[in-house]
Design a protein around this motif. Structure first.
Motif, mmCIF file in Angstrom:
data_model
loop_
_atom_site.group_PDB
_atom_site.id
_atom_site.type_symbol
_atom_site.label_atom_id
_atom_site.label_comp_id
_atom_site.label_asym_id
_atom_site.label_seq_id
_atom_site.Cartn_x
_atom_site.Cartn_y
_atom_site.Cartn_z
ATOM 1 N N LEU A 128 0.817 -1.210 0.000
ATOM 2 C CA LEU A 128 0.000 0.000 0.000
ATOM 3 C C LEU A 128 0.854 1.264 0.000
ATOM 4 O O LEU A 128 0.502 2.260 -0.641
ATOM 5 C CB LEU A 128 -0.936 -0.003 1.201
ATOM 6 C CG LEU A 128 -2.040 -1.071 1.181
ATOM 7 C CD1 LEU A 128 -2.749 -1.119 2.520
ATOM 8 C CD2 LEU A 128 -3.030 -0.807 0.054
ATOM 9 N N LYS A 129 1.968 1.206 0.679
ATOM 10 C CA LYS A 129 2.820 2.389 0.798
ATOM 11 C C LYS A 129 3.714 2.584 -0.423
ATOM 12 O O LYS A 129 3.902 3.717 -0.895
ATOM 13 C CB LYS A 129 3.679 2.280 2.057
ATOM 14 C CG LYS A 129 4.521 3.518 2.345
ATOM 15 C CD LYS A 129 5.256 3.399 3.663
ATOM 16 C CE LYS A 129 6.056 4.660 3.981
ATOM 17 N NZ LYS A 129 6.750 4.554 5.291
ATOM 18 N N PHE B 80 1.291 1.338 -4.519
ATOM 19 C CA PHE B 80 -0.131 1.665 -4.423
ATOM 20 C C PHE B 80 -0.876 1.350 -5.719
ATOM 21 O O PHE B 80 -1.975 0.787 -5.696
ATOM 22 C CB PHE B 80 -0.296 3.141 -4.056
ATOM 23 C CG PHE B 80 -1.725 3.582 -3.948
ATOM 24 C CD1 PHE B 80 -2.462 3.303 -2.811
ATOM 25 C CD2 PHE B 80 -2.333 4.274 -4.989
ATOM 26 C CE1 PHE B 80 -3.791 3.705 -2.701
ATOM 27 C CE2 PHE B 80 -3.652 4.682 -4.891
ATOM 28 C CZ PHE B 80 -4.382 4.392 -3.750
ATOM 29 N N VAL C 129 -3.497 6.970 2.788
ATOM 30 C CA VAL C 129 -3.886 5.851 1.927
ATOM 31 C C VAL C 129 -5.407 5.793 1.807
ATOM 32 O O VAL C 129 -5.953 5.545 0.728
ATOM 33 C CB VAL C 129 -3.322 4.527 2.473
ATOM 34 C CG1 VAL C 129 -3.907 3.327 1.729
ATOM 35 C CG2 VAL C 129 -1.803 4.523 2.372
#
Length: 248
Positions: free
Chosen positions: A66-67, A70, A112
């Motif tokens: 996710l970081k 993405f 996020v």
């Protein structure tokens, strides 16, 4: 009536995937929840889902993806037809040690959440036990995460809340408005199911699921996911848990 889901991590030791999905569909599930180990075979996973008739509205994605990746996470979630992306874990060496650190991490999660919102997805955190244990300064990581990331929802794993030494009914009452999904699993009586890490099929452990279920029904949660971290018999776990869920 709920659309019962199944966390495919529970079936990681019972390949092949296509056979697992067929078993779950035959047992009576309509949904499954993905996890990181499945996504590298994205085409195979998508085809197997279509063949089984199951959908995957939610999926777990590691914080690193996710970081740092993405766009890949968004592509996977969109390809599989998900509506909510869920971050399930933080490795021990990455966990903050004080409240300030957890709030800083929550700020990253909020970024996020807002990015995913722009892409049309919801975002949630899935707890284990460590988020419910007090820090040396008295802060509770789960509360800090929800405070510091107001755009993030919560997939509550009720049994892990219990293993964290907390009262799940308190947490469901206090933060129910943030709960978008729930993991349904059970804890075995002391000394039982040692070969299954002390977990039990839903309704075959010591948790008061009838009371917990009533509490969950008062939340916005509409995704209910069967999970067992280490079942010795996949078909047994899937069938008995679903039978309990229908009885709820």
């Amino acid at each position: 009536m709920a659309d019962w889901s199944f966390q495919l991590y529970s079936a990681r030791n019972f390949p092949p995937l296509a056979q697992t999905l067929q078993l779950l569909a035959k047992t009576g599930y309509s949904q499954v929840e993905g996890y990181g180990g499945l996504y590298p075979q994205l085409d195979e996973l998508q085809q197997a889902l279509q063949a089984s008739g199951l959908t995957m509205p939610t999926g777990h994605f590691g914080w690193d993806m996710l970081k740092h990746h993405f766009a890949d996470a968004v592509h996977i979630a969109r390809t599989l037809g998900m509506h909510t992306v869920i971050c399930p874990y933080l490795l021990p060496d990455a966990r903050p040690t004080d409240s300030e650190g957890w709030l800083a991490f929550a700020a990253e999660l909020e970024q996020v959440a807002q990015q995913l919102k722009q892409e049309g997805f919801g975002f949630a955190w899935h707890n284990h036990d460590f988020e419910l244990k007090a820090l040396p300064d008295g802060g509770i990581p789960m509360a800090l995460l929800l405070e510091g990331a107001p755009g993030m929802q919560w997939e509550v794993d009720v049994a892990w809340v219990v293993r964290g030494g907390a009262n799940p009914l308190h947490w469901i009452s206090e933060y129910g408005a943030r709960i978008c999904a729930a993991h349904l699993k059970d804890i075995a009586a002391v000394g039982e199911c040692r070969d299954e890490d002390g977990w039990a099929d839903l309704g075959h452990g010591v948790m008061d699921w009838s009371t917990i279920w009533r509490a969950l029904q008062a939340t916005p949660a509409r995704v209910f996911v069967m999970e067992h971290d280490n079942p010795s018999d996949l078909a047994r776990f899937a069938a008995r848990s679903l039978s309990t869920a229908h009885a709820l």
